[in-house]
Design an enzyme around this catalytic site. Structure first.
Site, PDB file in Angstrom:
ATOM      1  CE  LYS A   1       2.103  -2.718   8.455  1.00 22.46           C
ATOM      2  NZ  LYS A   1       2.976  -1.663   7.914  1.00 22.46           N
TER       3      LYS A   1
ATOM      4  CE  LYS B   1      -2.507   0.332   3.613  1.00 24.99           C
ATOM      5  NZ  LYS B   1      -1.591   1.204   4.387  1.00 24.99           N
TER       6      LYS B   1
ATOM      7  NE  ARG C   1      -0.516   5.021   8.629  1.00 26.00           N
ATOM      8  CZ  ARG C   1      -0.648   3.740   8.929  1.00 26.00           C
ATOM      9  NH1 ARG C   1      -0.983   3.378  10.144  1.00 26.00           N
ATOM     10  NH2 ARG C   1      -0.437   2.818   8.024  1.00 26.00           N
TER      11      ARG C   1
END
Length: 558
Positions: free
Chosen positions: A107, A73, A96
């Protein structure tokens, strides 16, 4: 080459030159070295005013439900911004800040990948401009002041058993989820149970992301409910009369950070709440700065459309008065096949049946976005293993679901690999089809807001509320907080509450085991399933691969 090797070979330009591309003068920057800067308060106020009067187009990038196969993404967000600039649309990306928890956990970071990255990648992923550290200290100052108030006579009559304010740090540390403090005697504090959250789940993080000014920041900090007194009345942090000290720690944090993409395009990177346990969006200020300086703003919301996008549209857009023009849903054929039951080791093999079965997940997210009155484009993050037949099938399935499918090769080709996606986004954004509206009204009961999201976004039959959660929701409403939106904390690995349920599960009850009041941030958090606000490290954390040499060159960071 790895992502970090690509980033390290890139020749950056001075951040002042990046800012100049969008009309920000050098004296409006507060530099953190050559390649990072914050904007001044004067410039922030000017851009806020401009964004309110004449904003550019706002594009939200979201995704299908994450799988171990990866979706990309952030990579697509950055590639799309570069691609829009390639076709003549002055575009700024607003993202972010990465948390250290995932960087050293499992992650990864939030700087994109391949030739669609923001840089300096190592700085952004590690300490950046110190925003998250300052948020952690501000959060923990509140905790220290609460415990000091108990120790010094407890004039407010705070019942220690009811204190809801948690300490935090920006790491995954399961050992700190539940602790006992104040041991060691009368001079060491009042013994009580306490808890830690990861910093990006702190209410202070949410407050920073939703506040435009220092005044608003202080008003929100004042409203934080920290506990109840022995008369069962809410106690707010403002009653301790220390809000100014907390705000002083955050005076620079509220200013957006500006960096660059590999293609030297501007990027505002500011705020980092997780979307599975917080509201999952970059700061309102960063988005407003991008809207004021670009014809197009590309922003992302964490995880899939059931999490980040729903919170972006129901919380951030509503509170900030933002109106998106289009949504991009990122998918990969590999991930859709995994949703269709294929093992990770077999994802490179053609499997149209699994793709069609797994498409149910993407279709659910397309439908989710439509419920907010927004048109969606599906961006397929291309892998070399994708076959022409699989691509054709996905295009057919998306068309039937009402969305156009566009291949994105930004990871391999940067902005050039996202030209077609950029053109499709412009066509949709300028079509006038967007008719944004939130999913639910604020004047319905809190339990009904949760039920609305669970039924319409998560496809649950109903919500199974823990009795304590229902009592707390009633207490929130009795205390005047019934008109707040809700922020549901749940697993990111399924549309449901159960991470094992892939695809598009339905026909189940959505369990809400607890609720928390974030009166300062302005929403109620509902915790579902076994979600926790302090993650743990995996068996083999990413920290095992990270190193640095005598020249300060970092390796192993993705």
């Amino acid at each position: 080459m790895t992502d970090i090797e690509i980033a390290q070979k890139n020749k950056m330009i001075a951040v002042a030159d990046v800012a100049a591309k969008i009309g920000i003068a050098p004296d409006k920057l507060e530099n953190y070295g050559l390649y990072k800067a914050k904007i001044t308060f004067d410039e922030l106020r000017a851009l806020q005013d401009k964004a309110t009067k004449n904003p550019g187009k706002l594009i939200l990038v979201t995704a299908i439900t994450p799988t171990p196969a990866g979706e990309g993404k952030s990579t697509v967000s950055i590639a799309l911004a570069d691609g829009l600039n390639k076709i003549g649309k002055k575009t700024v990306v607003a993202l972010r800040e990465p948390s250290l928890g995932p960087c050293f956990g499992v992650k990864g970071g939030a700087c994109g990948g391949g030739f669609a990255q923001i840089v300096p990648m190592e700085d952004i992923n590690l300490h950046f401009t110190g925003d998250i550290h300052a948020i952690s200290i501000a959060n923990n100052l509140i905790a220290a002041l609460i415990d000091n108030h108990l120790q010094q006579g407890n004039a407010l009559g705070i019942d220690p058993r009811t204190i809801t304010w948690k300490r935090c740090l920006d790491l995954n540390d399961r050992a700190l989820r539940s602790i006992i403090i104040g041991l060691g005697g009368r001079l060491q504090g009042v013994p009580r149970e306490d808890h830690f959250s990861i910093a990006v789940a702190s209410e202070i993080m949410a407050i920073v992301c939703l506040s435009r000014t220092i005044t608003e920041l202080k008003e929100r900090i004042d409203r934080i409910v920290i506990a109840q007194n022995y008369s069962k009345e809410n106690v707010t942090f403002g009653q301790l009369k220390c809000t100014g000290a907390v705000a002083a720690l955050l005076k620079d944090v509220i200013k957006p950070n500006i960096v660059q993409t590999l293609e030297k395009n501007p990027a505002f990177v500011h705020g980092g709440p997780f979307a599975n346990i917080a509201h999952g969006c970059n700061s309102v200020n960063a988005t407003l700065c991008a809207l004021a300086t670009g014809d197009y703003t590309v922003t992302e919301a964490g995880f899939a459309a059931d999490l980040g996008a729903e919170k972006f549209l129901d919380i951030k857009c509503r509170l900030a008065g933002l109106r998106p023009d289009a949504v991009v849903i990122v998918a990969t054929i590999r991930a859709l096949k995994m949703h269709g039951g294929v093992a990770k080791s077999e994802l490179s093999l053609p499997n149209k049946n699994a793709l069609e079965k797994g498409f149910a997940n993407l279709e659910a997210h397309i439908q989710n976005i439509a419920k907010f009155g927004l048109p969606a484009v599906v961006a397929v993050n291309k892998f070399v293993s994708d076959t022409d037949d699989e691509i054709a099938l996905l295009e057919k399935l998306c068309a039937k679901a009402g969305s156009r499918t566009v291949l994105c090769e930004g990871w391999e080709k940067g902005g050039d690999g996202a030209r077609e996606l950029a053109q499709a986004v412009v066509q949709v954004a300028e079509s006038g089809k967007a008719d944004y509206h939130p999913l639910y009204a604020l004047d319905i009961p809190l339990a009904e807001k949760i039920r609305k999201i669970a039924k319409e976004i998560y496809r649950a039959d109903d919500v199974d509320f823990d009795s304590t959660a229902l009592k707390k929701l009633k207490a929130f409403e009795d205390g005047g907080y019934g008109n707040l939106p809700v922020c549901i904390a749940k697993t990111q690995n399924s549309i449901s509450h159960d991470p094992k349920l892939a695809g598009a599960p339905s026909g189940y009850k959505f369990p809400v085991r607890d609720v928390q009041l974030y009166a300062g941030a302005g929403f109620v958090v509902a915790l579902a399933g076994d979600i926790m606000t302090m993650p743990g490290l995996p068996k083999e954390p990413a920290a095992l691969s990270i190193d640095v040499d005598d020249n300060g060159i970092i390796s192993g960071l993705f």
